[in-house]
Design a protein around this motif. Structure first.
Motif, short mmCIF file in Angstrom:
data_model
loop_
_atom_site.label_atom_id
_atom_site.label_comp_id
_atom_site.label_asym_id
_atom_site.label_seq_id
_atom_site.Cartn_x
_atom_site.Cartn_y
_atom_site.Cartn_z
N ASN A 1 30.04 43.41 45.66
CA ASN A 1 30.28 41.97 45.54
C ASN A 1 31.72 41.71 45.13
O ASN A 1 32.22 42.35 44.21
CB ASN A 1 29.36 41.35 44.49
N ASP A 2 32.35 40.74 45.78
CA ASP A 2 33.72 40.38 45.40
C ASP A 2 33.71 39.13 44.52
O ASP A 2 34.33 38.13 44.82
CB ASP A 2 34.62 40.22 46.62
N GLU A 3 33.04 39.22 43.39
CA GLU A 3 32.80 38.07 42.53
C GLU A 3 33.94 37.78 41.55
O GLU A 3 33.95 36.72 40.94
CB GLU A 3 31.51 38.29 41.76
N ASP A 4 34.91 38.66 41.41
CA ASP A 4 35.95 38.50 40.41
C ASP A 4 37.32 38.63 41.05
O ASP A 4 37.63 39.65 41.67
CB ASP A 4 35.77 39.58 39.32
N LEU A 5 38.15 37.61 40.92
CA LEU A 5 39.47 37.60 41.56
C LEU A 5 40.31 38.81 41.16
O LEU A 5 40.92 39.45 42.02
CB LEU A 5 40.22 36.31 41.22
N GLU A 6 40.36 39.14 39.89
CA GLU A 6 41.18 40.27 39.45
C GLU A 6 40.71 41.58 40.07
O GLU A 6 41.52 42.42 40.45
CB GLU A 6 41.20 40.37 37.93
N GLU A 7 39.41 41.75 40.20
CA GLU A 7 38.88 42.97 40.81
C GLU A 7 39.25 43.02 42.30
O GLU A 7 39.63 44.07 42.82
CB GLU A 7 37.37 43.05 40.65
N VAL A 8 39.16 41.89 42.98
CA VAL A 8 39.52 41.85 44.40
C VAL A 8 41.02 42.11 44.57
O VAL A 8 41.43 42.78 45.51
CB VAL A 8 39.09 40.51 45.04
N GLN A 9 41.83 41.61 43.65
CA GLN A 9 43.26 41.89 43.70
C GLN A 9 43.51 43.39 43.52
O GLN A 9 44.36 43.96 44.22
CB GLN A 9 44.00 41.10 42.63
N ARG A 10 42.79 44.04 42.61
CA ARG A 10 42.95 45.49 42.43
C ARG A 10 42.56 46.24 43.70
O ARG A 10 43.22 47.21 44.10
CB ARG A 10 42.14 45.98 41.23
N TYR A 11 41.48 45.82 44.33
CA TYR A 11 41.04 46.42 45.59
C TYR A 11 42.13 46.25 46.65
O TYR A 11 42.53 47.21 47.31
CB TYR A 11 39.72 45.77 46.02
N GLY A 12 42.63 45.03 46.81
CA GLY A 12 43.68 44.76 47.79
C GLY A 12 44.93 45.57 47.52
O GLY A 12 45.54 46.13 48.44
N LEU A 13 45.32 45.66 46.25
CA LEU A 13 46.50 46.43 45.89
C LEU A 13 46.30 47.91 46.17
O LEU A 13 47.22 48.59 46.66
CB LEU A 13 46.85 46.19 44.42
N ALA A 14 45.12 48.44 45.92
CA ALA A 14 44.83 49.85 46.22
C ALA A 14 44.97 50.12 47.71
O ALA A 14 45.52 51.15 48.12
CB ALA A 14 43.44 50.22 45.73
N VAL A 15 44.51 49.20 48.53
CA VAL A 15 44.61 49.35 49.98
C VAL A 15 46.08 49.29 50.41
O VAL A 15 46.54 50.13 51.20
CB VAL A 15 43.76 48.27 50.70
N ILE A 16 46.82 48.33 49.89
CA ILE A 16 48.24 48.20 50.23
C ILE A 16 49.00 49.46 49.81
O ILE A 16 49.82 49.98 50.56
CB ILE A 16 48.84 46.94 49.57
N GLN A 17 48.72 49.96 48.63
CA GLN A 17 49.38 51.17 48.15
C GLN A 17 49.03 52.38 49.01
O GLN A 17 49.89 53.23 49.28
CB GLN A 17 49.05 51.42 46.68
N ALA A 18 47.78 52.47 49.47
CA ALA A 18 47.38 53.58 50.34
C ALA A 18 48.12 53.50 51.67
O ALA A 18 48.55 54.54 52.20
CB ALA A 18 45.87 53.58 50.55
N CYS A 19 48.30 52.30 52.20
CA CYS A 19 49.08 52.14 53.44
C CYS A 19 50.51 52.64 53.24
O CYS A 19 51.04 53.36 54.09
CB CYS A 19 49.08 50.69 53.89
#
Length: 128
Positions: free
Chosen positions: A21-39
């Protein structure tokens, strides 16, 4: 439950599978940042996120804030496809529009095959 995800890299493509669940903005930001960093780490310019099993629960306001955050962090990601469950397509289209308005090259789909075709076809056109 929050967001869980796994990533794998294939040449110039990063594949992400997310669930929960993407219920928390900060958690979704961490997820997005992890993906960007992996790229950036793998030096890929194409990204496909399989989010069929991810429940979208962010508000419109938080989705907008998420896009602002991602746009400020994502200069190295060239082209990203998001694949979601059909019931989340309106939310995904809002995300797509907000991203495009900030200069990100993204598109939302409900079919993995269509997303992969979009990523590959345009890449082939640019290779000339």
């Amino acid at each position: 439950m929050g967001i869980e995800f796994e990533m794998s890299c294939e040449e110039d493509l990063l594949r992400v599978r997310a669930w929960g669940n993407d219920e928390d903005l900060e958690e979704v930001q961490r997820y997005g940042l992890a993906v960007i960093q992996a790229c950036a780490e793998h030096q890929v310019n194409r990204l496909i996120c399989d989010e069929h099993e991810l429940e979208y629960e962010l508000s419109v306001t938080d989705t907008y804030r998420l896009v602002e955050f991602l746009a400020s962090q994502a200069p190295t990601v060239g082209k990203a496809a998001l694949v979601c469950a059909p019931k989340h397509l309106p939310d995904a289209f809002f995300w797509e529009t907000a991203c495009i308005n900030r200069g990100l090259y993204v598109r939302a789909f409900t079919s993995m095959e269509e997303a992969e075709l979009w990523l590959d076809v345009d890449t082939q056109v640019h290779k000339g």
